[in-house]
Scaffold this active site. Structure first.
Site, PDB file in Angstrom:
ATOM      1  CB  ALA A 111     -43.320 -25.575 -13.519  1.00 59.92           C
ATOM      2  CG  ASN A 112     -44.136 -26.852  -8.890  1.00 60.81           C
ATOM      3  OD1 ASN A 112     -43.756 -28.345  -8.146  1.00 60.81           O
ATOM      4  ND2 ASN A 112     -45.725 -26.317  -8.211  1.00 60.81           N
ATOM      5  NE  ARG A 113     -35.857 -27.626  -8.409  1.00 59.75           N
ATOM      6  CZ  ARG A 113     -34.500 -27.391  -9.567  1.00 59.75           C
ATOM      7  NH1 ARG A 113     -35.041 -28.730 -10.262  1.00 59.75           N
ATOM      8  NH2 ARG A 113     -34.104 -26.052  -9.899  1.00 59.75           N
TER       9      ARG A 113
ATOM     10  CB  ALA B 155     -46.033 -29.138  -5.731  1.00 61.89           C
TER      11      ALA B 155
END
Ligand code: CTP
Ligand code: CA
Length: 216
Positions: free
Chosen positions: A30-32, A96
């Site tokens: 995942a990402n932030r 994102a």
């Protein structure tokens, strides 16, 4: 009554949030991204009268009033949802999107004598660049660029490479991801316009006005 700056009669696509790419049935990459900026943009466009389709990765945010939301998990699902939502007058790709997914995610990986697993990554399709080449390309196509250095140079190159109309460049080296404020630079064919740091809602309102003016 509808005012002259409105987006009535338009359909606008917004992507937001991260994507989650399964490693196995219980783990993911995942990402932030929090989804806040994309959701704020969807809300601002709906307030100006647009019919908004918001394609959202996994986030913990309420659906903005008047917005049609489609939840997805992976980049491949997001791409399919974007294609299914066309045609649109404009698309603002704030998500994102994970650049890579894990090849062949199968059963839960077990610890063992073999040591740590090696993850084989494959590149995800570029949803935005695909949309730019599509026969159903929206009239106004806007990408976001999250950068930690050389923000304007990278964004300018991205605009050319992806063949989009505007890139909203985002310096994410501070607390932007998950935070409430954003510093953005709008890169268009006419050059670069830098906005002062402001709340994400204010960025969204100003961008929505811009989009309305461009579609008018
Ligand atoms: N994007 C997309 N599909 C992808 C990757 C990115 O649609 N697989 C979109 C994003 O939603 C954003 C824009 O492309 O609007 C730029 O994303 P970014 O991650 O900054 O660009 P990349 O081309 O992935 O380059 P890099 O991450 O290497 O900087
Ligand atoms: Ca990327």
């Amino acid at each position: 009554m509808a005012d002259a700056t409105g987006l009535e009669e338009t359909h606008i696509l917004v992507t937001a949030g991260p994507t989650h790419e399964p490693i196995d049935p219980v783990r993911y990459l995942a990402n932030r991204s929090s989804g806040k900026q994309g959701f704020a943009i969807a809300a601002a466009l709906a307030r100006l009268g647009a019919r908004v389709t918001l394609i959202a990765g996994p986030v913990t945010l309420d659906t903005p009033e008047g917005v049609t939301r489609i939840d997805v998990e992976t980049a491949l699902e997001m791409q399919a949802a974007v294609e299914a939502a066309l045609p649109a007058d404009a698309a603002i790709m704030v998500a994102a999107v994970a650049d890579w997914r894990v090849e062949g995610a199968g059963q839960k990986i077990k610890k063992g004598a073999g040591g740590p697993p090696v993850l084989h990554l494959v590149e995800n399709p570029d949803i935005l660049a695909g949309l730019a080449r599509s026969p159903l390309r929206p009239r106004l196509l806007i990408g976001f660029a999250a950068e930690t250095e050389h923000v304007i140079d990278h964004a300018t190159a991205k605009r050319a490479r992806k063949q989009v109309d505007w890139i909203v460049a985002n310096d994410v080296s501070g607390d932007v991801m998950g935070g409430a404020a954003n510093t953005v630079h709008i890169v268009t064919a006419n050059g670069v316009e830098s906005w002062e740091r402001m709340p994400k809602d204010a960025v969204a309102a100003r961008l929505a006005e811009r989009i309305a003016a461009a579609l008018r």
